[in-house]
Each structure stands twice: as C-alpha cells, then as structure tokens.
Design an enzyme around this catalytic site. Structure first.
Site, mmCIF file in Angstrom:
data_model
loop_
_atom_site.group_PDB
_atom_site.id
_atom_site.type_symbol
_atom_site.label_atom_id
_atom_site.label_comp_id
_atom_site.label_asym_id
_atom_site.label_seq_id
_atom_site.Cartn_x
_atom_site.Cartn_y
_atom_site.Cartn_z
ATOM 1 N N GLN A 1 -4.817 -1.561 9.572
ATOM 2 C CA GLN A 1 -4.695 -2.886 8.950
ATOM 3 C C GLN A 1 -5.264 -3.960 9.874
ATOM 4 O O GLN A 1 -4.899 -4.047 11.050
ATOM 5 C CB GLN A 1 -3.206 -3.167 8.644
ATOM 6 N N LYS B 1 0.843 -1.209 0.000
ATOM 7 C CA LYS B 1 0.000 0.000 0.000
ATOM 8 C C LYS B 1 0.874 1.254 0.000
ATOM 9 O O LYS B 1 0.623 2.194 -0.746
ATOM 10 C CB LYS B 1 -0.950 -0.029 1.208
ATOM 11 N N ASP C 1 -11.062 2.540 3.622
ATOM 12 C CA ASP C 1 -11.326 1.101 3.510
ATOM 13 C C ASP C 1 -12.819 0.833 3.312
ATOM 14 O O ASP C 1 -13.203 -0.260 2.904
ATOM 15 C CB ASP C 1 -10.875 0.370 4.788
#
Ligand code: NAP
Length: 290
Positions: free
Chosen positions: A96, A52, A119
């Site tokens: 995460q 990422k 997200d």
C-alpha cells in the site's frame, strides 16, 4: 444527466468474480489469495487496505495482511517483498502506497515479481500495457474503463481529456482510452498545460485525476459531456461523525446539470478501484503455475 453508480457496478463485478471463484473451487482448485503489506498507520491507507481485505472475503479469496510500523527499513521491506514473491500460497500482493519518506517506493515496486504485481505498477506491466499486451492493468484506470463500458458511454472518435499524468491513474488511462476497441482521441493535461479550460471545453469525456477539490467547474464543461471524477481529497467537515469527508476534483453541483453522465465522490470510481484489484487477483490465481 445520469449518475454513474460505481457501488452498484462494482457489486455486480464482484458477484461475477465470486461465481468464478465458486467454479474454481468446485473444480478442485485453490481460491486465489491476495496479500497486502501496510506500513504505518495513515488513516487513508488503513481504510483502503481494510476495504481490500473485506472485498477478498466477499468474493471468496484468501487474504493476508502484513503490517509494519513506520520505522521499518527499506531492506526489511525488500526482504518481505522477496518472501511474498517466493511464497507459492500467494497469488498476488500489493504494497500500500504511500510509504514513509525513507523508503524508495520505486525500488519496492520494481522488486515485486511482475507476475504477482496485481496493482500493475511494475514497469514490466506498464510496458506491456503500452505495447497492447495482456497484463495486470492498474486498478483505477481499469475500473474507469469498466464503468465507461458498462454505462455504454460512446468512446470511438470521441475527445477524452484526462487531467493528470501519474503512473497510477492518468498515464495508464490515456493508453487504455486510445487503444483499439475504445478508440478515443486522448489529450493528457498536467500542471504545465496551457489553455486547460479551452481544452476541457472541447472534451466529450473529461477524467479529472489531479487531486484538487472542485477544480473542474461548469465553465470548463461542454453540454452533454461525460465526467469521470477520480479525485479523492480528505477535507474537514462538520457534517460527518469523523470530522472528514471525501471531495472530488469536480464541482459536482454546478457541473452535474450540464453533463450526460457523472460519477459521484464517494461512490463512483473508488469502489471500482477495489473490484479491479479483485479482477487482477483472480487473473493471477488463474495463471498460477501449479
Ligand atoms: P498525483 O500523482 O499527485 O498526480 C496528479 C497529477 O495532476 C499530476 O500529473 C499533476 O501534474 C496534475 N496536476 C496537478 N495540479 C494540476 C493543475 N492545476 N492543472 C492540471 N494538472 C494538474 O495524483 P494521483 O495519484 O494520480 O491521484 C490523483 C487524484 O486521484 C488524487 O485525489 C487521488 O487521491 C485520487 N485517486 C483516487 C483513486 C480512487 O480509487 N478513487 C485512486 C487513485 C487516486 P504534474 O505531473 O505536472 O505534476
């Protein structure tokens, strides 16, 4: 059979994002900045976050990596989320997953400002998706839909069977696939589904997102169906340097000759997930208040 190349498609989308960022910067605006919070040293999470951060560099975004050891408390993590929510430099951020067991993941997700939730896991953003409103769509479902569109796989009136109903893949994907404009007829399957084989056999599109390597076998697939394999399970391998390899949820070798389209693992849905996160970060950067 056509192999769906997620690497190539994601590279094309990243180039489009990079071009937009160049235009933003040329117009005097700041490039978007994505922050990632990583707790602990899980091998999979380390790899995803590294990808990422690297993707941010590739498209011209700023990035920030915030690391904590496994023993961080929920309270400390919530404080970090609050700081990121209020940091004007940060357009979007992710925490995460998975998190250590002593931290309530849902509580962390709900603490993220929905306007920075790139997200798309916050209930507000999931709710907007259900209502058909503009929102941050979670990255994996968005990447799958992009692949389907870019490969011009027919969806209107087609039967799409999704195996898996998680809040990050199966459930939001089922909503996207049934939306106006995509117009698939969607069946969502899960661990309590009966007659799964028969249901799959009637599918024009199968999306396997359950995390069981090789679960979808040739006898479950109608000739000419399109197969999207989301599964990524790390299995031991004596053919790789690391001793591990990623296995999808589809028995690729036996299913591929039957179908019209198929995604490989790796190189299918995985790269699309990261470029969808970049798309959401660009969107957050464009929506920046000042
Ligand atoms: P998850 O939260 O564990 O959900 C799995 C789903 O599969 C659940 O709904 C479960 O049903 C269902 N399921 C499990 N066993 C089943 C069976 N035998 N028959 C039918 N349904 C079954 O998993 P997830 O987070 O959605 O991830 C799924 C897979 O995708 C994993 O391999 C994950 O690593 C991978 N993934 C890949 C990407 C990518 O970028 N490529 C991104 C996200 C996830 P119940 O609800 O009844 O338990």
């Amino acid at each position: 059979m056509q192999l769906i190349d997620g690497k190539k498609t994601s590279a094309e989308i990243k180039q489009e994002i990079a071009d937009e960022v160049k235009n933003m910067v040329a117009a005097g605006k700041k490039a978007p900045l994505l922050a990632a919070v990583l707790v602990g040293h899980d091998g999979g999470s380390e790899t995803y976050v590294a990808h990422k951060v690297k993707s941010c560099e590739e498209v011209g975004f700023g990035s920030r990596l915030i690391r904590f050891e496994d023993d961080i408390t929920e309270e400390q993590l919530l404080k970090t989320v609050d700081e990121l929510n209020n940091d004007p430099e940060v357009d979007g951020f992710i925490v995460q997953l998975p998190l250590p067991k002593h931290i309530n993941e849902q509580k962390i997700i709900e603490a993220i400002n929905p306007e920075k939730d790139v997200d798309g896991f916050h209930p507000t953003n999931l709710g907007k998706l259900v209502a058909g409103l503009d929102t941050f769509v979670s990255a994996t479902p968005m990447g799958i839909v992009d692949l389907i569109k870019r490969y011009k796989i027919e969806t209107a009136g087609k039967h799409c069977v999704i195996i898996g109903r998680s809040n990050i893949v199966g459930r939001p994907l089922s909503i996207l696939m049934s939306q106006k404009g995509i117009d698939a007829t969607v069946t969502v399957c899960h661990s309590r589904t009966e007659n799964l084989k028969e249901i799959c056999k009637s599918a024009d599109i199968i999306v396997a997102a359950l995390g069981r390597p090789g679960f979808v076998t040739a006898d479950m697939v109608k000739e000419g169906a399109a197969i999207i394999d989301v599964g990524t399970t790390r299995v031991k391998s004596d053919q790789t340097k690391s001793g591990w390899k990623l296995k999808g949820d589809v028995d690729f070798d036996n299913v591929a000759p039957l179908c019209s389209y198929i995604t490989p693992v790796p190189g299918g849905v995985g790269p699309m997930t990261i470029c969808s996160l970049m798309k959401n970060t660009l969107k957050a950067g464009k929506q920046r208040k000042k």
